[in-house]
Design an enzyme around this catalytic site. Structure first.
Site, mmCIF file in Angstrom:
data_model
loop_
_atom_site.group_PDB
_atom_site.id
_atom_site.type_symbol
_atom_site.label_atom_id
_atom_site.label_comp_id
_atom_site.label_asym_id
_atom_site.label_seq_id
_atom_site.Cartn_x
_atom_site.Cartn_y
_atom_site.Cartn_z
ATOM 1 N N GLY A 261 78.183 31.504 -19.197
ATOM 2 C CA GLY A 261 77.906 32.360 -20.360
ATOM 3 C C GLY A 261 78.154 31.623 -21.671
ATOM 4 N N ASP B 2 74.548 28.493 -18.839
ATOM 5 C CA ASP B 2 74.063 29.846 -19.158
ATOM 6 C C ASP B 2 72.711 30.023 -18.498
ATOM 7 O OD1 ASP B 2 73.120 32.244 -20.796
ATOM 8 O OD2 ASP B 2 75.017 31.854 -21.791
ATOM 9 N N ASP C 125 72.247 30.788 -13.003
ATOM 10 C CA ASP C 125 72.436 32.234 -12.901
ATOM 11 C C ASP C 125 73.686 32.440 -12.050
ATOM 12 O OD1 ASP C 125 72.383 34.905 -12.143
ATOM 13 O OD2 ASP C 125 70.198 34.967 -11.926
ATOM 14 N N TYR D 244 79.804 49.244 -17.517
ATOM 15 C CA TYR D 244 80.507 48.017 -17.942
ATOM 16 C C TYR D 244 82.003 48.137 -17.648
ATOM 17 C CZ TYR D 244 82.383 44.589 -21.338
ATOM 18 O OH TYR D 244 83.058 43.559 -21.950
ATOM 19 N N ILE E 76 85.266 41.740 -30.441
ATOM 20 C CA ILE E 76 85.439 40.435 -31.075
ATOM 21 C C ILE E 76 84.475 40.300 -32.254
ATOM 22 C CG2 ILE E 76 85.390 37.933 -30.727
ATOM 23 C CD1 ILE E 76 87.611 39.405 -29.127
HETATM 24 P P1 NAD Z 1 77.611 37.744 -24.667
HETATM 25 O O1 NAD Z 1 76.756 38.853 -24.222
HETATM 26 O O2 NAD Z 1 77.550 37.327 -26.086
HETATM 27 O O3 NAD Z 1 77.337 36.455 -23.776
HETATM 28 C C1 NAD Z 1 77.220 36.538 -22.388
HETATM 29 C C2 NAD Z 1 76.372 35.364 -21.934
HETATM 30 O O4 NAD Z 1 76.192 35.498 -20.521
HETATM 31 C C3 NAD Z 1 74.992 35.326 -22.577
HETATM 32 O O5 NAD Z 1 74.785 34.074 -23.198
HETATM 33 C C4 NAD Z 1 74.024 35.538 -21.410
HETATM 34 O O6 NAD Z 1 72.850 34.764 -21.507
HETATM 35 C C5 NAD Z 1 74.889 35.076 -20.238
HETATM 36 N N1 NAD Z 1 74.452 35.678 -18.973
HETATM 37 C C6 NAD Z 1 74.032 36.950 -18.745
HETATM 38 N N2 NAD Z 1 73.682 37.098 -17.455
HETATM 39 C C7 NAD Z 1 73.888 35.895 -16.858
HETATM 40 C C8 NAD Z 1 73.698 35.423 -15.534
HETATM 41 N N3 NAD Z 1 73.214 36.198 -14.556
HETATM 42 N N4 NAD Z 1 74.025 34.131 -15.281
HETATM 43 C C9 NAD Z 1 74.501 33.321 -16.253
HETATM 44 N N5 NAD Z 1 74.688 33.718 -17.533
HETATM 45 C C10 NAD Z 1 74.378 35.001 -17.817
HETATM 46 O O7 NAD Z 1 79.108 38.086 -24.251
HETATM 47 P P2 NAD Z 1 80.459 37.611 -24.942
HETATM 48 O O8 NAD Z 1 80.734 38.559 -26.040
HETATM 49 O O9 NAD Z 1 80.441 36.167 -25.215
HETATM 50 O O10 NAD Z 1 81.490 37.980 -23.776
HETATM 51 C C11 NAD Z 1 82.106 37.009 -22.952
HETATM 52 C C12 NAD Z 1 83.072 37.734 -22.039
HETATM 53 O O11 NAD Z 1 84.046 38.436 -22.822
HETATM 54 C C13 NAD Z 1 82.439 38.812 -21.140
HETATM 55 O O12 NAD Z 1 83.103 38.856 -19.919
HETATM 56 C C14 NAD Z 1 82.687 40.104 -21.892
HETATM 57 O O13 NAD Z 1 82.712 41.211 -21.045
HETATM 58 C C15 NAD Z 1 84.061 39.809 -22.475
HETATM 59 N N6 NAD Z 1 84.367 40.636 -23.645
HETATM 60 C C16 NAD Z 1 83.705 40.436 -24.828
HETATM 61 C C17 NAD Z 1 84.024 41.213 -25.932
HETATM 62 C C18 NAD Z 1 83.329 41.027 -27.267
HETATM 63 O O14 NAD Z 1 83.583 41.824 -28.183
HETATM 64 N N7 NAD Z 1 82.470 40.016 -27.426
HETATM 65 C C19 NAD Z 1 85.015 42.194 -25.824
HETATM 66 C C20 NAD Z 1 85.622 42.402 -24.599
HETATM 67 C C21 NAD Z 1 85.315 41.594 -23.517
HETATM 68 N N1 SER Z 2 82.879 44.323 -27.349
HETATM 69 C C1 SER Z 2 82.657 44.752 -26.005
HETATM 70 C C2 SER Z 2 81.569 45.774 -25.963
HETATM 71 O O1 SER Z 2 81.424 46.454 -26.942
HETATM 72 C C3 SER Z 2 83.914 45.340 -25.441
HETATM 73 O O2 SER Z 2 84.103 44.839 -24.190
HETATM 74 O O3 SER Z 2 80.931 45.894 -24.968
#
Ligand code: NAD
Ligand code: SER
Length: 331
Positions: free
Chosen positions: A13, A39, A58, A148, A178
């Site tokens: 990711g 990714d 993937d 989710y 975030i």
């Molecule tokens: P994001 O959606 O920005 O990025 C996720 C990435 O995963 C994307 O680049 C997408 O192309 C890739 N992806 C999707 N399906 C895929 C697959 N089958 N194989 C490979 N790659 C794949 O998410 P993020 O905000 O960077 O989040 C990263 C982690 O942090 C996740 O586990 C998310 O649940 C967790 N998280 C994020 C937040 C936030 O606010 N950003 C908050 C809580 C938890």
């Molecule tokens: N920022 C994330 C969302 O809104 C929380 O996991 O999905």
């Protein structure tokens, strides 16, 4: 430099909101060639050729992951690939497949290939009905209302299961929403807390899809990176928890966020038009208790709302003036 038992890291990711910034930080710590980014999609044009290896993969394809882990002699996986909350409500089966099957693939390969460590984030989305919404404790009822959230509860339990049953070193933290200036978020409920800053520097009215009083736990990206790396490098023997550390830094309402922007941009205009994401936000806590993270691995955040807004507006205004506010925008 990082710890001695982490030598070669795979970040899944890596093109996402968090992965895209974490990879740069890890490359500085562990050496560019020792951090493999991966990714579904290729890096944005301006990042092509940026120091360090990249693999399209993937995470639901276990064979492909195994091939990458072996070829790059990976010992540590930071598993960021996921489908977030808002997109997960539109495509629940996809969210289950990517978030749960993808994680099982990583954990099974960690067992089979005897990897040193796996880190997989969880989220405030694990909380739902029946848990206290203020200062939500580490241990409480977990009844999420979103697909989710369901996948994130399953992910936490899977990490703990692989620790207990197979001795895999798996760790995870419940990130709040975030906020970051580099990569736009990818389909979450807290995305408004990033998009609002883009509208502000562009002088546009912001249509906020949650109500003015909606208050959620949030965190600025530098703290998110700091906490992630701290937990990644923490001594396993000092951890009582594994896959589910609450992580907190600040909580604010959408109205307070707008107010913090107005201190710098008094003419900033916002309207509140709650949509389906309001119900998701309402099911999450307003603040969470992260004392286990503080106690077990020394967590302490640096940014509050004021400091975050200053930095976000500085960075985005600079990019806007250079004509490259959005990633991928030609200079
Ligand atoms: P994001 O959606 O920005 O990025 C996720 C990435 O995963 C994307 O680049 C997408 O192309 C890739 N992806 C999707 N399906 C895929 C697959 N089958 N194989 C490979 N790659 C794949 O998410 P993020 O905000 O960077 O989040 C990263 C982690 O942090 C996740 O586990 C998310 O649940 C967790 N998280 C994020 C937040 C936030 O606010 N950003 C908050 C809580 C938890
Ligand atoms: N920022 C994330 C969302 O809104 C929380 O996991 O999905």
């Amino acid at each position: 430099m990082g710890t001695t038992d982490i030598k070669r890291i795979l970040v899944t990711g890596s093109e996402g909101q968090i992965g895209s910034e974490l990879v740069g930080d890890l490359r500085e710590r562990y050496g560019a060639d020792n951090v493999v980014a991966s990714d579904l999609r290729a890096p944005a044009a301006e990042e092509e050729g940026q120091a360090g290896p990249f693999e399209i993969a993937d995470v639901t394809d276990r064979q492909r992951l195994a091939e990458i882990l072996r070829r790059h002699r990976i010992d540590t996986v930071v598993h960021m690939a996921a489908i977030l909350s808002a997109k997960g409500e539109r495509e629940p089966a996809l969210a289950w497949n990517v978030n749960v099957t993808g994680l099982i693939n990583v954990l099974e390969l960690a067992r089979e290939l005897d990897l040193n460590r796996v880190l997989c984030p969880s989220s405030i989305a694990v909380f739902g009905a029946g848990c206290p919404s203020e200062n939500t404790p580490q241990e409480t009822v977990l009844l999420p209302s979103t697909m989710y959230g369901i996948t994130k509860v399953a992910g936490e339990l899977l990490c703990d299961y692989y620790v207990d049953h197979f001795g895999v070193d798996a760790r995870g933290l419940r990130y709040p929403g975030i906020v970051s200036a580099e990569t736009l978020p990818g389909g979450g409920t807290t995305d408004y807390a990033v998009e609002i800053y883009y509208a502000a520097v562009e002088g546009k009215q912001f249509r906020c899809y949650v109500g003015e009083d909606t208050r959620l736990p949030m965190m600025y990206m530098p703290d998110c990176i700091k906490g992630t790396v701290q937990l990644l490098e923490a001594d396993f023997d000092s951890l009582e928890h594994h896959g589910n550390f609450n992580l907190a830094s600040m909580s604010f309402s959408a109205g307070e966020l707008a107010e913090s922007i107005r201190r710098r941009i008094p003419e900033f205009d916002i309207v509140y038009e709650p949509d389906y994401r309001q119900a998701i936000a309402d099911s999450w806590p307003s603040s969470i208790d992260d004392s286990a993270a503080r106690r077990e691995w020394g967590w302490s955040p640096s940014y509050d709302l004021g400091a975050m807004t200053e930095d976000m507006l500085d960075r985005l205004s600079r990019r806007h003036a250079e004509g490259r506010l959005y990633k991928g925008q030609p200079a």
